[in-house]
Write a protein that holds these residues in place. Structure first.
Motif, PDB file in Angstrom:
ATOM      1  N   MET A 193       0.853  -1.193   0.000  1.00 47.78           N
ATOM      2  CA  MET A 193       0.000   0.000   0.000  1.00 47.78           C
ATOM      3  C   MET A 193       0.893   1.249   0.000  1.00 47.78           C
ATOM      4  N   LYS A 194       2.103   1.126  -0.632  1.00 47.59           N
ATOM      5  CA  LYS A 194       3.018   2.269  -0.641  1.00 47.59           C
ATOM      6  C   LYS A 194       2.688   3.244  -1.777  1.00 47.59           C
ATOM      7  N   PHE A 195       1.927   2.730  -2.769  1.00 50.62           N
ATOM      8  CA  PHE A 195       1.637   3.554  -3.947  1.00 50.62           C
ATOM      9  C   PHE A 195       0.132   3.684  -4.169  1.00 50.62           C
ATOM     10  N   LYS A 196      -0.266   4.851  -4.673  1.00 48.51           N
ATOM     11  CA  LYS A 196      -1.641   5.024  -5.150  1.00 48.51           C
ATOM     12  C   LYS A 196      -1.705   4.480  -6.569  1.00 48.51           C
ATOM     13  N   ILE A 197      -2.804   3.864  -6.908  1.00 52.10           N
ATOM     14  CA  ILE A 197      -2.994   3.389  -8.283  1.00 52.10           C
ATOM     15  C   ILE A 197      -3.597   4.530  -9.091  1.00 52.10           C
ATOM     16  N   GLY A 198      -2.877   5.001 -10.092  1.00 49.89           N
ATOM     17  CA  GLY A 198      -3.345   6.136 -10.889  1.00 49.89           C
ATOM     18  C   GLY A 198      -2.965   7.456 -10.226  1.00 49.89           C
ATOM     19  N   ASP A 199      -3.662   8.552 -10.648  1.00 47.58           N
ATOM     20  CA  ASP A 199      -3.275   9.891 -10.169  1.00 47.58           C
ATOM     21  C   ASP A 199      -3.853  10.221  -8.793  1.00 47.58           C
ATOM     22  N   GLY A 200      -4.640   9.302  -8.244  1.00 50.12           N
ATOM     23  CA  GLY A 200      -5.181   9.518  -6.886  1.00 50.12           C
ATOM     24  C   GLY A 200      -6.345  10.486  -6.858  1.00 50.12           C
ATOM     25  N   LYS A 201      -6.850  10.862  -8.042  1.00 53.23           N
ATOM     26  CA  LYS A 201      -7.948  11.846  -8.073  1.00 53.23           C
ATOM     27  C   LYS A 201      -9.274  11.221  -8.516  1.00 53.23           C
ATOM     28  N   ASN A 202      -9.362   9.894  -8.450  1.00 56.72           N
ATOM     29  CA  ASN A 202     -10.646   9.267  -8.800  1.00 56.72           C
ATOM     30  C   ASN A 202     -11.603   9.350  -7.623  1.00 56.72           C
ATOM     31  N   ILE A 203     -12.849   9.742  -7.946  1.00 59.26           N
ATOM     32  CA  ILE A 203     -13.857  10.007  -6.919  1.00 59.26           C
ATOM     33  C   ILE A 203     -14.793   8.810  -6.773  1.00 59.26           C
ATOM     34  N   VAL A 204     -15.056   8.421  -5.520  1.00 58.24           N
ATOM     35  CA  VAL A 204     -15.784   7.190  -5.247  1.00 58.24           C
ATOM     36  C   VAL A 204     -16.772   7.396  -4.095  1.00 58.24           C
ATOM     37  N   ASP A 205     -17.861   6.628  -4.103  1.00 60.13           N
ATOM     38  CA  ASP A 205     -18.776   6.600  -2.963  1.00 60.13           C
ATOM     39  C   ASP A 205     -18.359   5.504  -1.994  1.00 60.13           C
ATOM     40  N   PHE A 206     -18.229   5.864  -0.726  1.00 58.54           N
ATOM     41  CA  PHE A 206     -18.123   4.870   0.345  1.00 58.54           C
ATOM     42  C   PHE A 206     -19.310   5.108   1.268  1.00 58.54           C
ATOM     43  N   THR A 207     -19.971   4.040   1.717  1.00 60.30           N
ATOM     44  CA  THR A 207     -21.229   4.196   2.444  1.00 60.30           C
ATOM     45  C   THR A 207     -21.161   3.549   3.813  1.00 60.30           C
ATOM     46  N   PHE A 208     -21.396   4.363   4.833  1.00 61.49           N
ATOM     47  CA  PHE A 208     -21.352   3.850   6.203  1.00 61.49           C
ATOM     48  C   PHE A 208     -22.506   2.872   6.407  1.00 61.49           C
ATOM     49  N   VAL A 209     -22.223   1.770   7.076  1.00 59.60           N
ATOM     50  CA  VAL A 209     -23.190   0.679   7.190  1.00 59.60           C
ATOM     51  C   VAL A 209     -24.512   1.123   7.810  1.00 59.60           C
ATOM     52  N   GLU A 210     -24.462   2.056   8.777  1.00 57.55           N
ATOM     53  CA  GLU A 210     -25.720   2.510   9.406  1.00 57.55           C
ATOM     54  C   GLU A 210     -26.606   3.258   8.398  1.00 57.55           C
ATOM     55  N   ASN A 211     -26.000   3.901   7.417  1.00 58.06           N
ATOM     56  CA  ASN A 211     -26.795   4.572   6.385  1.00 58.06           C
ATOM     57  C   ASN A 211     -27.404   3.548   5.426  1.00 58.06           C
ATOM     58  N   VAL A 212     -26.659   2.484   5.167  1.00 61.78           N
ATOM     59  CA  VAL A 212     -27.188   1.411   4.302  1.00 61.78           C
ATOM     60  C   VAL A 212     -28.389   0.750   4.986  1.00 61.78           C
ATOM     61  N   VAL A 213     -28.228   0.511   6.287  1.00 65.22           N
ATOM     62  CA  VAL A 213     -29.341  -0.087   7.055  1.00 65.22           C
ATOM     63  C   VAL A 213     -30.563   0.822   7.009  1.00 65.22           C
ATOM     64  N   HIS A 214     -30.336   2.118   7.199  1.00 65.79           N
ATOM     65  CA  HIS A 214     -31.444   3.099   7.172  1.00 65.79           C
ATOM     66  C   HIS A 214     -32.184   3.021   5.837  1.00 65.79           C
ATOM     67  N   GLY A 215     -31.434   2.934   4.748  1.00 65.38           N
ATOM     68  CA  GLY A 215     -32.064   2.844   3.421  1.00 65.38           C
ATOM     69  C   GLY A 215     -32.896   1.584   3.272  1.00 65.38           C
ATOM     70  N   HIS A 216     -32.406   0.474   3.804  1.00 64.59           N
ATOM     71  CA  HIS A 216     -33.152  -0.792   3.719  1.00 64.59           C
ATOM     72  C   HIS A 216     -34.463  -0.736   4.495  1.00 64.59           C
ATOM     73  N   ILE A 217     -34.405  -0.189   5.696  1.00 64.30           N
ATOM     74  CA  ILE A 217     -35.615  -0.168   6.532  1.00 64.30           C
ATOM     75  C   ILE A 217     -36.621   0.852   5.995  1.00 64.30           C
ATOM     76  N   LEU A 218     -36.137   1.970   5.478  1.00 65.52           N
ATOM     77  CA  LEU A 218     -37.036   2.932   4.820  1.00 65.52           C
ATOM     78  C   LEU A 218     -37.772   2.245   3.667  1.00 65.52           C
ATOM     79  N   ALA A 219     -37.023   1.481   2.876  1.00 60.76           N
ATOM     80  CA  ALA A 219     -37.639   0.796   1.724  1.00 60.76           C
ATOM     81  C   ALA A 219     -38.689  -0.200   2.202  1.00 60.76           C
ATOM     82  N   ALA A 220     -38.360  -0.967   3.219  1.00 64.31           N
ATOM     83  CA  ALA A 220     -39.312  -1.970   3.725  1.00 64.31           C
ATOM     84  C   ALA A 220     -40.596  -1.304   4.209  1.00 64.31           C
TER      85      ALA A 220
END
Ligand SMILES: NC(=O)C1=CN([C@@H]2O[C@H](COP(=O)(O)OP(=O)(O)OC[C@H]3O[C@@H](n4cnc5c(N)ncnc54)[C@H](OP(=O)(O)O)[C@@H]3O)[C@@H](O)[C@H]2O)C=CC1
Ligand SMILES: CC(C)=CCC[C@@H](C)[C@H]1CC[C@H]2C3=C(CC[C@]12C)[C@@]1(C)CCC(=O)C[C@@H]1CC3
Length: 343
Positions: A193-220
């Protein structure tokens, strides 16, 4: 849904012994539901939970867990980082069809599937992707291939008397995460993990598990006859896209490891990952090897992939409960055993 409406309602969480599943179980209990868990193994004990052990590919195993159930949450999967084509097809495709058959036989009216935002990802940039994007024509691994088939099976099963919805999280992390944080730390400890793959400027979604749970229960709780969410897919994210390598660096430094500083060309790492994949395929009859750097993980580490959750905001009133910085801190604090003790 009012608290009084939840009393006596039974929720079944298939895969409830896993990372996301157990967090769903805990939140359902907090909200006053009665909870059944169906999984291969009993991974935790809670007197409030009725635990059913079995294989979701076997209807006879499922039916006892489905008696009088209000809604089924299906969040079971073989490990996303394995590469077992047969197992993915058996569990994610045949197994999901079995769950639907069992629901109908048991009179269960609602099914919430945990799908994945990766069902539209084929290694190219996805920027603020909506749910209208087509499924990946060339999925990069068997996991994604079967998640696409699984989502189609569930959404096509929606009807006037059986209501289904698919929740598409992306890059789930949090306490008890078995994939993201442990793999990151293991890779850092191995000096990879000494190097970044690419220029390090790629943008990504990371989702906290409690928010994922909230989305599931809202849907239900929105899954009712005539509801606009029936038969649809919904992205559930933190709605805070971040540079991929900034996120990993926060996790690593939070646990006492050095963050990658230099950069390696994306194409170079990708070619190495493809060569590795061929070698692992050739060695398969002799030894099963699961490299961390696969064409999929390298692509995820080097391209944009973030998604709009405007549809969930509009249709279900979704709003992340925990922001990214607080989520990262909660996650780092939950893994004392992964902290770097060598510094
Ligand atoms: N983690 C992530 O970043 C993301 C995950 N998802 C989806 O979220 C869901 C949950 O993922 P996650 O919590 O990370 O996965 P986990 O592996 O932590 O949990 C999956 C659970 O399903 C169980 N399971 C597997 N096969 C069967 C079977 N045949 N019968 C009964 N139970 C079975 C597993 O048991 P065992 O461990 O013994 O195999 C495990 O307990 C999955 O559908 C995944 O595709 C979507 C987007 C991102
Ligand atoms: C390059 C490297 C070794 C990074 C370490 C972190 C990775 C293990 C994660 C970074 C993005 C994650 C991710 C998933 C698994 C773990 C990562 C590759 C999923 C494939 C899990 C299942 C899904 O449905 C999609 C996820 C996309 C992001």
């Amino acid at each position: 849904m009012e608290a009084t409406d939840r009393q006596g309602k039974i929720c079944l969480v298939v895969g409830g012994g896993g990372f996301l599943g157990r967090h769903i179980v805990e939140k359902l209990l907090d909200r006053g539901y009665e909870v059944h868990v169906f999984d291969l193994r009993e991974t935790f004990k809670d007197d409030r939970v009725t635990y059913f052990l079995g294989d979701l590919c076997k209807k006879e195993d499922l039916l006892p867990a489905m008696k009088d159930v209000f809604v089924v949450f299906h969040c079971a999967t073989p490990s996303p980082l394995s590469n077992n084509k047969e197992l993915f097809h058996k569990v994610n495709c045949h197994g999901t069809k079995t769950i639907i058959e069992a629901c109908k036989e048991a009179g269960v009216k609602r099914l919430v599937l945990t799908s994945s935002a990766s069902v539209v990802y084929e290694g190219k940039d996805v920027e603020n992707g909506t749910e209208d994007l087509p499924y990946a024509c060339k999925p990069m691994d068997y996991y994604t291939e079967t998640k696409i088939l699984q989502e189609k099976i569930v959404l096509e099963a929606n009807s006037d008397d059986f209501f289904t919805v698919a929740i598409r999280p992306h890059g789930i992390f949090g306490p008890r995460d078995p994939h993201m944080v442990p793999t990151t730390v293991r890779t850092a400890k191995a000096g990879k993990m000494k190097f970044k793959i690419g220029d390090g400027k790629n943008i990504v979604d990371f989702t906290f598990v409690e928010n994922v749970v909230h989305g599931h229960i809202l849907a239900a709780e929105h899954l009712e006859p005539g509801s606009k969410i029936c038969g649809k897919a919904y992205h559930i994210t933190n709605d805070e896209p971040i540079f991929f390598w900034d996120f990993l660096s926060k996790i690593l430094t939070g646990l006492g490891y050095n963050a990658p500083k230099k950069n390696l060309p994306f194409w170079l790492v990708y070619i190495i990952a493809v060569i590795l994949q061929v070698i692992c395929f050739l060695l398969k009859p002799i030894k099963q090897i699961h490299p961390t750097f696969t064409p999929m993980t390298v692509s995820l580490a080097g391209t944009h992939h973030y998604y709009s959750c405007q549809r969930a905001i509009a249709d279900m009133g979704y709003k992340p409960l925990v922001n990214l910085d607080d989520a990262i801190q909660k996650t780092v604090d939950s893994f004392p055993e992964l902290r770097n003790t060598s510094k």
